[in-house]
Design a protein around this motif. Structure first.
Motif, PDB file in Angstrom:
ATOM      1  N   LEU A 102     -51.816 -42.737  47.998  1.00  0.00           N
ATOM      2  CA  LEU A 102     -51.651 -41.550  48.421  1.00  0.00           C
ATOM      3  C   LEU A 102     -52.903 -41.175  49.671  1.00  0.00           C
ATOM      4  O   LEU A 102     -53.982 -41.784  49.566  1.00  0.00           O
ATOM      5  N   ALA A 103     -52.510 -40.525  50.527  1.00  0.00           N
ATOM      6  CA  ALA A 103     -53.088 -40.360  51.795  1.00  0.00           C
ATOM      7  C   ALA A 103     -54.419 -39.636  51.623  1.00  0.00           C
ATOM      8  O   ALA A 103     -54.433 -38.859  50.917  1.00  0.00           O
ATOM      9  N   THR A 104     -55.527 -40.035  52.308  1.00  0.00           N
ATOM     10  CA  THR A 104     -56.798 -39.335  52.192  1.00  0.00           C
ATOM     11  C   THR A 104     -56.894 -38.564  53.712  1.00  0.00           C
ATOM     12  O   THR A 104     -56.560 -39.171  54.497  1.00  0.00           O
ATOM     13  N   LEU A 117     -51.576 -37.529  57.885  1.00  0.00           N
ATOM     14  CA  LEU A 117     -50.486 -37.553  56.758  1.00  0.00           C
ATOM     15  C   LEU A 117     -49.080 -38.356  57.249  1.00  0.00           C
ATOM     16  O   LEU A 117     -48.641 -39.252  56.644  1.00  0.00           O
ATOM     17  N   GLU A 118     -48.927 -37.809  58.582  1.00  0.00           N
ATOM     18  CA  GLU A 118     -47.727 -38.516  59.344  1.00  0.00           C
ATOM     19  C   GLU A 118     -47.841 -40.045  59.255  1.00  0.00           C
ATOM     20  O   GLU A 118     -47.169 -40.942  59.193  1.00  0.00           O
ATOM     21  N   ARG A 119     -49.314 -40.286  59.730  1.00  0.00           N
ATOM     22  CA  ARG A 119     -49.334 -41.831  60.053  1.00  0.00           C
ATOM     23  C   ARG A 119     -49.258 -42.497  58.895  1.00  0.00           C
ATOM     24  O   ARG A 119     -48.691 -43.696  58.535  1.00  0.00           O
ATOM     25  N   CYS A 120     -49.767 -41.937  57.769  1.00  0.00           N
ATOM     26  CA  CYS A 120     -49.918 -42.841  56.264  1.00  0.00           C
ATOM     27  C   CYS A 120     -48.542 -42.833  55.900  1.00  0.00           C
ATOM     28  O   CYS A 120     -48.218 -43.998  55.219  1.00  0.00           O
ATOM     29  N   VAL A 121     -47.836 -42.038  55.833  1.00  0.00           N
ATOM     30  CA  VAL A 121     -46.512 -42.031  55.222  1.00  0.00           C
ATOM     31  C   VAL A 121     -45.496 -42.841  56.241  1.00  0.00           C
ATOM     32  O   VAL A 121     -44.715 -44.049  55.778  1.00  0.00           O
ATOM     33  N   ARG A 122     -45.527 -42.611  57.448  1.00  0.00           N
ATOM     34  CA  ARG A 122     -44.327 -43.471  58.380  1.00  0.00           C
ATOM     35  C   ARG A 122     -44.803 -44.646  58.847  1.00  0.00           C
ATOM     36  O   ARG A 122     -43.963 -45.844  59.009  1.00  0.00           O
ATOM     37  N   GLY A 128     -47.576 -40.016  49.568  1.00  0.00           N
ATOM     38  CA  GLY A 128     -47.764 -38.758  49.753  1.00  0.00           C
ATOM     39  C   GLY A 128     -49.286 -38.446  50.013  1.00  0.00           C
ATOM     40  O   GLY A 128     -49.771 -39.295  50.622  1.00  0.00           O
ATOM     41  N   THR A 129     -49.746 -37.397  49.292  1.00  0.00           N
ATOM     42  CA  THR A 129     -51.327 -37.183  49.566  1.00  0.00           C
ATOM     43  C   THR A 129     -51.780 -36.678  48.424  1.00  0.00           C
ATOM     44  O   THR A 129     -51.071 -35.766  47.501  1.00  0.00           O
ATOM     45  N   MET A 130     -53.301 -36.413  48.250  1.00  0.00           N
ATOM     46  CA  MET A 130     -53.919 -35.866  47.350  1.00  0.00           C
ATOM     47  C   MET A 130     -54.777 -34.715  47.791  1.00  0.00           C
ATOM     48  O   MET A 130     -55.720 -35.330  48.938  1.00  0.00           O
ATOM     49  N   LEU A 131     -54.909 -33.419  47.381  1.00  0.00           N
ATOM     50  CA  LEU A 131     -56.046 -32.760  47.800  1.00  0.00           C
ATOM     51  C   LEU A 131     -56.798 -32.176  46.529  1.00  0.00           C
ATOM     52  O   LEU A 131     -56.253 -32.082  45.507  1.00  0.00           O
ATOM     53  N   CYS A 132     -58.006 -31.953  46.886  1.00  0.00           N
ATOM     54  CA  CYS A 132     -58.972 -31.617  45.848  1.00  0.00           C
ATOM     55  C   CYS A 132     -59.258 -30.075  45.979  1.00  0.00           C
ATOM     56  O   CYS A 132     -60.623 -29.832  46.167  1.00  0.00           O
TER      57      CYS A 132
END
Length: 329
Positions: A102-104, A117-122, A128-132
Protein backbone atom coordinates in the motif's frame (compact mmCIF):
# COMPACT_ATOMS: atom_id res chain seq x y z
CA UNK A 1 -6.55 -21.85 1.31
CA UNK A 2 -4.43 -18.76 0.58
CA UNK A 3 -4.51 -16.29 3.44
CA UNK A 4 -3.77 -12.59 2.72
CA UNK A 5 -3.34 -10.05 5.52
CA UNK A 6 -4.12 -6.59 4.20
CA UNK A 7 -3.12 -4.49 7.25
CA UNK A 8 0.47 -5.44 8.02
CA UNK A 9 2.90 -2.70 8.94
CA UNK A 10 6.51 -1.68 8.47
CA UNK A 11 8.75 1.25 9.41
CA UNK A 12 11.98 2.58 7.97
CA UNK A 13 14.77 4.05 10.04
CA UNK A 14 14.65 7.14 7.86
CA UNK A 15 11.00 7.79 8.70
CA UNK A 16 11.63 7.20 12.40
CA UNK A 17 14.52 9.67 12.25
CA UNK A 18 12.23 12.21 10.57
CA UNK A 19 9.71 11.81 13.41
CA UNK A 20 12.49 12.41 15.93
CA UNK A 21 13.78 15.46 14.06
CA UNK A 22 10.46 17.28 14.62
CA UNK A 23 9.98 15.84 18.15
CA UNK A 24 6.77 14.22 17.01
CA UNK A 25 6.54 12.13 20.16
CA UNK A 26 5.54 15.31 22.04
CA UNK A 27 2.46 15.74 19.82
CA UNK A 28 1.64 12.09 19.12
CA UNK A 29 2.22 9.64 21.98
CA UNK A 30 1.94 6.65 19.63
CA UNK A 31 5.43 7.41 18.30
CA UNK A 32 6.85 6.00 21.54
CA UNK A 33 5.17 2.64 20.92
CA UNK A 34 7.46 1.77 18.01
CA UNK A 35 10.63 0.93 19.94
CA UNK A 36 12.20 -2.27 21.24
CA UNK A 37 11.11 -5.64 19.82
CA UNK A 38 8.31 -4.00 17.81
CA UNK A 39 10.79 -1.79 15.98
CA UNK A 40 12.93 -4.81 15.10
CA UNK A 41 9.91 -6.51 13.52
CA UNK A 42 8.70 -3.34 11.80
CA UNK A 43 11.95 -2.60 9.99
CA UNK A 44 12.52 -6.19 8.83
CA UNK A 45 11.16 -6.90 5.35
CA UNK A 46 12.83 -10.24 4.86
CA UNK A 47 13.33 -13.62 6.43
CA UNK A 48 12.33 -12.99 10.05
CA UNK A 49 9.05 -11.44 8.96
CA UNK A 50 8.39 -14.32 6.57
CA UNK A 51 9.18 -16.87 9.28
CA UNK A 52 6.59 -15.26 11.57
CA UNK A 53 4.10 -15.20 8.71
CA UNK A 54 4.64 -18.92 8.25
CA UNK A 55 4.23 -19.52 11.96
CA UNK A 56 0.86 -17.77 12.16
CA UNK A 57 -0.33 -19.22 8.87
CA UNK A 58 -0.32 -16.08 6.71
CA UNK A 59 0.70 -16.46 3.07
CA UNK A 60 0.81 -12.79 1.98
CA UNK A 61 1.29 -9.50 3.81
CA UNK A 62 0.10 -6.22 2.24
CA UNK A 63 2.71 -3.82 3.63
CA UNK A 64 1.86 -0.32 4.87
CA UNK A 65 3.90 2.30 6.72
CA UNK A 66 2.84 2.37 10.34
CA UNK A 67 0.97 5.26 11.93
CA UNK A 68 1.38 8.28 12.00
CA UNK A 69 3.20 7.77 8.70
CA UNK A 70 4.12 11.10 7.06
CA UNK A 71 1.07 13.08 8.18
CA UNK A 72 3.06 15.60 10.22
CA UNK A 73 5.98 16.19 7.87
CA UNK A 74 6.32 18.91 5.26
CA UNK A 75 7.94 19.05 1.84
CA UNK A 76 10.60 16.56 2.89
CA UNK A 77 7.87 13.94 2.96
CA UNK A 78 7.78 13.82 -0.86
CA UNK A 79 11.20 12.20 -1.08
CA UNK A 80 10.62 10.19 2.09
CA UNK A 81 7.48 8.67 0.59
CA UNK A 82 9.21 7.80 -2.65
CA UNK A 83 12.09 6.07 -0.86
CA UNK A 84 9.73 4.16 1.46
CA UNK A 85 7.68 2.98 -1.50
CA UNK A 86 10.79 1.97 -3.42
CA UNK A 87 11.94 -0.05 -0.41
CA UNK A 88 8.61 -1.90 -0.35
CA UNK A 89 8.83 -2.49 -4.11
CA UNK A 90 12.27 -4.01 -3.61
CA UNK A 91 10.94 -6.31 -0.88
CA UNK A 92 8.10 -7.39 -3.18
CA UNK A 93 10.58 -8.08 -5.98
CA UNK A 94 12.60 -10.30 -3.62
CA UNK A 95 9.50 -12.12 -2.36
CA UNK A 96 6.76 -11.65 -4.98
CA UNK A 97 4.55 -14.40 -3.57
CA UNK A 98 4.72 -13.12 0.01
CA UNK A 99 4.39 -9.33 -0.11
CA UNK A 100 2.15 -6.70 -1.67
CA UNK A 101 2.16 -2.96 -0.98
CA UNK A 102 0.00 0.00 0.00
CA UNK A 103 1.44 3.35 -1.01
CA UNK A 104 2.97 5.73 1.52
CA UNK A 105 1.92 9.26 0.54
CA UNK A 106 3.27 12.75 1.33
CA UNK A 107 -0.19 13.78 2.42
CA UNK A 108 0.75 17.31 3.52
CA UNK A 109 1.47 17.94 -0.18
CA UNK A 110 -1.80 16.67 -1.70
CA UNK A 111 -0.96 17.20 -5.39
CA UNK A 112 2.36 15.40 -4.98
CA UNK A 113 0.58 12.69 -2.97
CA UNK A 114 -1.86 12.10 -5.83
CA UNK A 115 1.04 11.71 -8.26
CA UNK A 116 2.88 9.35 -5.93
CA UNK A 117 -0.21 7.18 -5.58
CA UNK A 118 -0.43 7.01 -9.37
CA UNK A 119 3.25 6.01 -9.58
CA UNK A 120 2.84 3.35 -6.93
CA UNK A 121 -0.19 1.77 -8.58
CA UNK A 122 0.80 2.07 -12.23
CA UNK A 123 4.57 1.60 -12.00
CA UNK A 124 5.21 -0.31 -8.78
CA UNK A 125 2.05 -2.45 -8.86
CA UNK A 126 0.82 -1.46 -5.40
CA UNK A 127 -2.73 -2.29 -4.36
CA UNK A 128 -3.91 1.03 -2.92
CA UNK A 129 -2.86 3.35 -0.11
CA UNK A 130 -3.18 3.84 3.63
CA UNK A 131 -4.01 7.14 5.33
CA UNK A 132 -3.63 7.78 9.05
CA UNK A 133 -6.38 10.20 9.93
CA UNK A 134 -5.86 13.95 10.29
CA UNK A 135 -3.18 15.77 8.33
CA UNK A 136 -1.91 18.41 10.71
CA UNK A 137 -5.12 20.09 11.89
CA UNK A 138 -7.10 19.03 8.80
CA UNK A 139 -9.50 16.10 8.81
CA UNK A 140 -9.38 13.85 5.77
CA UNK A 141 -12.51 15.41 4.26
CA UNK A 142 -10.81 18.83 4.02
CA UNK A 143 -11.01 20.12 0.44
CA UNK A 144 -7.22 20.62 0.38
CA UNK A 145 -6.87 16.83 0.44
CA UNK A 146 -9.37 16.15 -2.33
CA UNK A 147 -6.67 15.40 -4.97
CA UNK A 148 -5.71 12.28 -3.03
CA UNK A 149 -9.23 10.88 -3.18
CA UNK A 150 -9.63 11.96 -6.80
CA UNK A 151 -6.51 9.97 -7.64
CA UNK A 152 -7.65 6.94 -5.64
CA UNK A 153 -11.04 6.98 -7.34
CA UNK A 154 -9.55 7.35 -10.81
CA UNK A 155 -7.15 4.47 -10.18
CA UNK A 156 -9.81 2.30 -8.50
CA UNK A 157 -7.32 2.09 -5.63
CA UNK A 158 -8.74 1.27 -2.18
CA UNK A 159 -7.88 3.54 0.74
CA UNK A 160 -7.25 1.97 4.14
CA UNK A 161 -8.06 4.43 6.94
CA UNK A 162 -5.72 3.68 9.82
CA UNK A 163 -6.06 5.07 13.34
CA UNK A 164 -3.86 7.79 14.74
CA UNK A 165 -3.78 9.56 18.08
CA UNK A 166 -6.53 12.15 18.61
CA UNK A 167 -5.61 15.82 18.75
CA UNK A 168 -4.06 16.97 22.05
CA UNK A 169 -7.15 18.99 22.96
CA UNK A 170 -9.24 15.81 22.64
CA UNK A 171 -6.70 13.75 24.56
CA UNK A 172 -6.61 16.28 27.38
CA UNK A 173 -10.41 16.38 27.58
CA UNK A 174 -11.17 12.67 27.39
CA UNK A 175 -8.05 10.52 27.79
CA UNK A 176 -6.03 12.17 30.57
CA UNK A 177 -5.89 12.16 34.35
CA UNK A 178 -4.08 8.87 34.92
CA UNK A 179 -0.37 8.12 34.61
CA UNK A 180 1.38 9.27 31.41
CA UNK A 181 1.60 5.67 30.23
CA UNK A 182 -2.09 4.96 30.88
CA UNK A 183 -3.10 8.27 29.29
CA UNK A 184 -1.13 7.42 26.13
CA UNK A 185 -2.49 3.88 25.90
CA UNK A 186 -6.08 5.05 26.51
CA UNK A 187 -5.76 7.71 23.80
CA UNK A 188 -4.20 5.31 21.31
CA UNK A 189 -4.64 1.55 21.18
CA UNK A 190 -6.97 1.44 24.17
CA UNK A 191 -9.78 3.40 22.52
CA UNK A 192 -8.85 6.83 21.12
CA UNK A 193 -7.27 5.57 17.90
CA UNK A 194 -10.41 3.69 16.94
CA UNK A 195 -12.89 6.48 17.56
CA UNK A 196 -10.65 8.76 15.51
CA UNK A 197 -10.50 6.40 12.51
CA UNK A 198 -14.23 5.71 12.54
CA UNK A 199 -14.97 9.43 12.71
CA UNK A 200 -12.72 10.05 9.70
CA UNK A 201 -14.79 7.59 7.66
CA UNK A 202 -18.04 9.24 8.74
CA UNK A 203 -16.63 12.67 7.88
CA UNK A 204 -15.81 11.47 4.36
CA UNK A 205 -19.38 10.24 3.98
CA UNK A 206 -20.99 13.37 5.44
CA UNK A 207 -18.77 15.62 3.32
CA UNK A 208 -20.14 13.96 0.21
CA UNK A 209 -16.99 12.15 -0.92
CA UNK A 210 -18.96 9.02 -1.78
CA UNK A 211 -21.41 11.10 -3.79
CA UNK A 212 -18.53 12.74 -5.67
CA UNK A 213 -16.78 9.39 -6.14
CA UNK A 214 -19.39 6.61 -6.02
CA UNK A 215 -16.77 3.94 -6.77
CA UNK A 216 -14.30 5.07 -4.09
CA UNK A 217 -13.60 2.15 -1.76
CA UNK A 218 -12.46 2.71 1.82
CA UNK A 219 -11.29 0.08 4.30
CA UNK A 220 -11.66 0.30 8.08
CA UNK A 221 -9.74 -2.02 10.37
CA UNK A 222 -10.68 -3.49 13.73
CA UNK A 223 -14.08 -4.62 12.43
CA UNK A 224 -15.10 -1.11 11.41
CA UNK A 225 -13.46 1.09 14.07
CA UNK A 226 -16.56 1.05 16.28
CA UNK A 227 -18.92 2.76 13.83
CA UNK A 228 -20.49 -0.48 12.55
CA UNK A 229 -21.76 -1.17 16.04
CA UNK A 230 -23.73 2.09 15.88
CA UNK A 231 -24.83 1.84 12.26
CA UNK A 232 -28.51 2.04 13.17
CA UNK A 233 -27.97 5.27 15.12
CA UNK A 234 -25.74 6.73 12.41
CA UNK A 235 -28.50 6.01 9.88
CA UNK A 236 -30.67 8.55 11.71
CA UNK A 237 -28.44 11.27 10.24
CA UNK A 238 -30.26 10.72 6.95
CA UNK A 239 -32.83 13.21 8.30
CA UNK A 240 -30.35 16.06 8.10
CA UNK A 241 -27.37 14.98 5.95
CA UNK A 242 -28.60 16.18 2.57
CA UNK A 243 -26.65 13.37 0.91
CA UNK A 244 -27.69 11.59 -2.25
CA UNK A 245 -27.92 8.21 -0.53
CA UNK A 246 -28.81 6.88 2.93
CA UNK A 247 -25.84 6.33 5.21
CA UNK A 248 -26.40 2.58 5.07
CA UNK A 249 -25.79 2.69 1.32
CA UNK A 250 -22.29 4.07 1.90
CA UNK A 251 -21.62 1.30 4.42
CA UNK A 252 -22.66 -1.33 1.88
CA UNK A 253 -21.31 0.28 -1.29
CA UNK A 254 -18.10 2.09 -0.29
CA UNK A 255 -16.76 0.30 2.79
CA UNK A 256 -14.73 -2.83 3.36
CA UNK A 257 -13.91 -4.05 6.86
CA UNK A 258 -10.92 -6.01 8.10
CA UNK A 259 -10.14 -7.92 11.26
CA UNK A 260 -6.82 -6.30 12.32
CA UNK A 261 -5.99 -9.30 14.48
CA UNK A 262 -9.18 -9.03 16.56
CA UNK A 263 -10.09 -12.65 16.08
CA UNK A 264 -13.65 -12.65 17.44
CA UNK A 265 -16.37 -14.48 15.46
CA UNK A 266 -19.18 -12.36 16.91
CA UNK A 267 -17.45 -9.20 15.67
CA UNK A 268 -17.18 -10.80 12.24
CA UNK A 269 -20.90 -11.53 12.27
CA UNK A 270 -21.79 -7.95 13.20
CA UNK A 271 -19.55 -6.55 10.47
CA UNK A 272 -21.05 -8.92 7.89
CA UNK A 273 -24.57 -7.94 8.96
CA UNK A 274 -23.85 -4.33 8.04
CA UNK A 275 -21.49 -4.50 5.01
CA UNK A 276 -22.03 -8.06 3.76
CA UNK A 277 -19.76 -11.11 3.64
CA UNK A 278 -18.35 -9.96 0.30
CA UNK A 279 -16.81 -6.92 2.03
CA UNK A 280 -14.89 -8.68 4.80
CA UNK A 281 -11.09 -8.76 4.58
CA UNK A 282 -8.49 -10.59 6.64
CA UNK A 283 -5.59 -8.97 8.50
CA UNK A 284 -3.42 -9.61 11.54
CA UNK A 285 -2.22 -6.02 12.26
CA UNK A 286 1.37 -7.24 12.32
CA UNK A 287 3.39 -6.78 14.43
CA UNK A 288 1.07 -5.21 17.00
CA UNK A 289 -1.39 -8.09 17.34
CA UNK A 290 1.04 -10.89 16.51
CA UNK A 291 0.49 -13.97 18.67
CA UNK A 292 2.30 -17.30 18.24
CA UNK A 293 0.61 -20.63 17.79
CA UNK A 294 -0.87 -20.52 14.29
CA UNK A 295 -3.26 -17.79 15.41
CA UNK A 296 -4.28 -16.42 12.01
CA UNK A 297 -4.92 -19.78 10.40
CA UNK A 298 -6.77 -21.02 13.47
CA UNK A 299 -9.19 -18.09 13.39
CA UNK A 300 -9.91 -18.68 9.71
CA UNK A 301 -10.65 -22.33 10.46
CA UNK A 302 -12.80 -21.63 13.51
CA UNK A 303 -14.63 -18.39 12.64
CA UNK A 304 -17.79 -20.22 11.57
CA UNK A 305 -17.83 -19.33 7.86
CA UNK A 306 -18.71 -21.91 5.26
CA UNK A 307 -16.14 -22.81 2.61
CA UNK A 308 -17.17 -20.18 0.06
CA UNK A 309 -17.39 -17.35 2.61
CA UNK A 310 -14.10 -18.40 4.22
CA UNK A 311 -12.34 -18.31 0.84
CA UNK A 312 -13.76 -14.86 0.18
CA UNK A 313 -12.65 -13.62 3.61
CA UNK A 314 -9.21 -15.20 3.32
CA UNK A 315 -8.28 -13.85 -0.11
CA UNK A 316 -11.13 -13.66 -2.61
CA UNK A 317 -12.65 -10.35 -1.54
CA UNK A 318 -9.25 -8.64 -1.57
CA UNK A 319 -8.36 -10.05 -4.97
CA UNK A 320 -11.70 -8.93 -6.39
CA UNK A 321 -11.34 -5.46 -4.86
CA UNK A 322 -7.88 -4.93 -6.36
CA UNK A 323 -8.55 -6.63 -9.70
CA UNK A 324 -9.91 -3.39 -11.11
CA UNK A 325 -6.86 -1.24 -10.40
CA UNK A 326 -6.03 1.12 -13.26
CA UNK A 327 -2.45 0.09 -14.03
CA UNK A 328 -2.18 1.39 -17.59
CA UNK A 329 0.43 4.17 -17.84
Amino acid sequence: MKLIGIEEHFLTQEVKNAWSAISLEAADPSVAFHGGPLEKRLVDLSQERIALMDETGLDVQVLSLTTPALHDLGRESVDLARRANDAVAEAIARHPNRFQGLATLPVTMPDEAALELERCVRTLGFKGTMLCGRVGNRNLDHLDLLPIFQSAAALHAPVLLHPRAPDKVVRDAYYSGFSPMVDAAFACFGLGWHYDAGIQFLRLALAGHFDRFPDLQVILGHWGELVLFYAERIANMDRVSGLQQPMMTYFRRNLYVTASGMFMPHYLEQAARIVGYDRLLFSTDYPYQYRPGGDARRFLNECGLDQAAACAFAHGNWERLTAGLSTAS
